[in-house]
Design a protein around this motif. Sequence first.
Motif, mmCIF file in Angstrom:
data_model
loop_
_atom_site.group_PDB
_atom_site.id
_atom_site.type_symbol
_atom_site.label_atom_id
_atom_site.label_comp_id
_atom_site.label_asym_id
_atom_site.label_seq_id
_atom_site.Cartn_x
_atom_site.Cartn_y
_atom_site.Cartn_z
ATOM 1 N N PHE A 48 12.595 -1.193 -12.994
ATOM 2 C CA PHE A 48 11.757 -1.743 -11.914
ATOM 3 C C PHE A 48 10.552 -2.495 -12.483
ATOM 4 O O PHE A 48 9.430 -2.368 -12.000
ATOM 5 C CB PHE A 48 11.308 -0.628 -10.963
ATOM 6 C CG PHE A 48 12.438 0.161 -10.354
ATOM 7 C CD1 PHE A 48 13.272 -0.404 -9.403
ATOM 8 C CD2 PHE A 48 12.664 1.478 -10.729
ATOM 9 C CE1 PHE A 48 14.321 0.316 -8.840
ATOM 10 C CE2 PHE A 48 13.711 2.214 -10.169
ATOM 11 C CZ PHE A 48 14.536 1.639 -9.221
ATOM 12 N N ALA A 49 10.779 -3.283 -13.533
ATOM 13 C CA ALA A 49 9.682 -3.880 -14.298
ATOM 14 C C ALA A 49 9.174 -5.208 -13.760
ATOM 15 O O ALA A 49 8.049 -5.590 -14.066
ATOM 16 C CB ALA A 49 10.118 -4.078 -15.755
ATOM 17 N N ARG A 50 9.966 -5.916 -12.973
ATOM 18 C CA ARG A 50 9.542 -7.249 -12.534
ATOM 19 C C ARG A 50 8.259 -7.151 -11.707
ATOM 20 O O ARG A 50 8.148 -6.320 -10.818
ATOM 21 C CB ARG A 50 10.634 -7.911 -11.704
ATOM 22 C CG ARG A 50 10.248 -9.312 -11.229
ATOM 23 C CD ARG A 50 11.351 -9.978 -10.455
ATOM 24 N NE ARG A 50 12.443 -10.420 -11.297
ATOM 25 C CZ ARG A 50 12.418 -11.483 -12.092
ATOM 26 N NH1 ARG A 50 11.312 -12.216 -12.162
ATOM 27 N NH2 ARG A 50 13.455 -11.825 -12.800
ATOM 28 N N PRO A 57 4.254 1.198 -7.221
ATOM 29 C CA PRO A 57 3.184 1.468 -6.249
ATOM 30 C C PRO A 57 3.624 2.465 -5.176
ATOM 31 O O PRO A 57 2.864 3.360 -4.808
ATOM 32 C CB PRO A 57 2.887 0.092 -5.638
ATOM 33 C CG PRO A 57 3.391 -0.904 -6.622
ATOM 34 C CD PRO A 57 4.551 -0.245 -7.319
ATOM 35 N N ALA A 58 4.858 2.324 -4.672
ATOM 36 C CA ALA A 58 5.332 3.225 -3.616
ATOM 37 C C ALA A 58 5.484 4.651 -4.133
ATOM 38 O O ALA A 58 5.194 5.612 -3.415
ATOM 39 C CB ALA A 58 6.662 2.726 -3.049
ATOM 40 N N GLY A 63 2.963 10.055 -3.089
ATOM 41 C CA GLY A 63 2.541 11.362 -3.578
ATOM 42 C C GLY A 63 3.369 11.927 -4.718
ATOM 43 O O GLY A 63 3.145 13.062 -5.139
ATOM 44 N N PHE A 64 4.301 11.161 -5.239
ATOM 45 C CA PHE A 64 5.107 11.658 -6.355
ATOM 46 C C PHE A 64 4.342 11.681 -7.665
ATOM 47 O O PHE A 64 4.622 12.496 -8.537
ATOM 48 C CB PHE A 64 6.384 10.827 -6.528
ATOM 49 C CG PHE A 64 7.511 11.248 -5.631
ATOM 50 C CD1 PHE A 64 8.217 12.426 -5.870
ATOM 51 C CD2 PHE A 64 7.872 10.483 -4.546
ATOM 52 C CE1 PHE A 64 9.259 12.817 -5.047
ATOM 53 C CE2 PHE A 64 8.919 10.857 -3.717
ATOM 54 C CZ PHE A 64 9.614 12.033 -3.968
ATOM 55 N N THR A 65 3.393 10.761 -7.841
ATOM 56 C CA THR A 65 2.592 10.713 -9.061
ATOM 57 C C THR A 65 1.119 10.649 -8.678
ATOM 58 O O THR A 65 0.768 10.065 -7.650
ATOM 59 C CB THR A 65 2.959 9.490 -9.928
ATOM 60 O OG1 THR A 65 2.760 8.288 -9.187
ATOM 61 C CG2 THR A 65 4.415 9.578 -10.411
ATOM 62 N N PRO A 66 0.234 11.226 -9.487
ATOM 63 C CA PRO A 66 -1.192 11.245 -9.147
ATOM 64 C C PRO A 66 -1.878 9.893 -9.306
ATOM 65 O O PRO A 66 -2.972 9.694 -8.797
ATOM 66 C CB PRO A 66 -1.781 12.276 -10.108
ATOM 67 C CG PRO A 66 -0.842 12.308 -11.260
ATOM 68 C CD PRO A 66 0.521 12.013 -10.696
ATOM 69 N N ARG A 67 -1.252 8.980 -10.008
ATOM 70 C CA ARG A 67 -1.774 7.616 -10.149
ATOM 71 C C ARG A 67 -0.579 6.686 -10.277
ATOM 72 O O ARG A 67 0.550 7.117 -10.537
ATOM 73 C CB ARG A 67 -2.689 7.476 -11.364
ATOM 74 C CG ARG A 67 -1.973 7.643 -12.685
ATOM 75 C CD ARG A 67 -2.912 7.379 -13.879
ATOM 76 N NE ARG A 67 -2.220 7.561 -15.137
ATOM 77 C CZ ARG A 67 -1.463 6.626 -15.733
ATOM 78 N NH1 ARG A 67 -1.306 5.444 -15.183
ATOM 79 N NH2 ARG A 67 -0.865 6.871 -16.884
ATOM 80 N N GLN A 68 -0.825 5.397 -10.103
ATOM 81 C CA GLN A 68 0.270 4.433 -10.238
ATOM 82 C C GLN A 68 0.592 4.238 -11.706
ATOM 83 O O GLN A 68 -0.270 3.855 -12.495
ATOM 84 C CB GLN A 68 -0.099 3.097 -9.598
ATOM 85 C CG GLN A 68 1.065 2.114 -9.664
ATOM 86 C CD GLN A 68 0.781 0.815 -8.951
ATOM 87 O OE1 GLN A 68 0.141 0.812 -7.920
ATOM 88 N NE2 GLN A 68 1.271 -0.273 -9.505
ATOM 89 N N ALA A 70 2.595 2.316 -14.733
ATOM 90 C CA ALA A 70 3.152 0.997 -15.048
ATOM 91 C C ALA A 70 4.587 1.205 -15.517
ATOM 92 O O ALA A 70 4.934 2.290 -16.008
ATOM 93 C CB ALA A 70 2.323 0.337 -16.153
ATOM 94 N N PRO A 71 5.427 0.201 -15.383
ATOM 95 C CA PRO A 71 6.794 0.358 -15.877
ATOM 96 C C PRO A 71 6.854 0.844 -17.335
ATOM 97 O O PRO A 71 7.719 1.648 -17.691
ATOM 98 C CB PRO A 71 7.397 -1.037 -15.715
ATOM 99 C CG PRO A 71 6.637 -1.637 -14.577
ATOM 100 C CD PRO A 71 5.240 -1.093 -14.727
ATOM 101 N N ALA A 72 5.916 0.391 -18.166
ATOM 102 C CA ALA A 72 5.897 0.800 -19.575
ATOM 103 C C ALA A 72 5.611 2.290 -19.741
ATOM 104 O O ALA A 72 5.807 2.848 -20.829
ATOM 105 C CB ALA A 72 4.868 -0.023 -20.340
#
Length: 184
Positions: A48-50, A57-58, A63-68, A70-72
């Motif tokens: 989902f890197a593009r 972001p979604a 609520g799955f992750t505490p912060r956004q 990056a693909p990396a």
Amino acid sequence: MARPGPADLAAAANRTIPDVLPAVGELLRVLFCGINPSLYSAATGWHFARPGNRFWPALHLSGFTPRQLAPAEQDQLAGYGLGITNLVARATDQAAELDAAELRAGGERLAALIAARRPRVLAVAGVTAYRTAFARPRAAIGPQPESLAGARLWILPNPSGLNAHTTGPKLAELMREMREATCV
């Protein structure tokens, strides 16, 4: 890493990128399944890197992750009990380049992966590809009545920026509903 240029993207055709999974024996709460890698993802090695893809972001807004992330940073997903795979491993410019036989074969591979890794929930991001891969022509976004190899099955919209039918906030809302309904 610099943004891939046209030559990088052309060279990425048909490449594969590895699944992102917790170590064997570690908890896998949700396995997110894309349709197949984009050329951009194959060129970078990240799912989902593009730029413009709504997945990362979604994932955070739901609520799955505490912060956004990056693909990396995709390898951090395992620490949250999350993983990523694809129905079809080979990268293409557009998912429309995949044929029904490839999607069906990918569905079989996915069922075997689910049986081996035992996620609580399988979240397939792409209803049309799911319908073809699993011969479920009436499948709709949301929870499915059937499971797959013991995993609860949930269909999400394709997070690609090319999917004009679903906004980023709507995708986050659907992911949040899945997280809350499945208690993962």
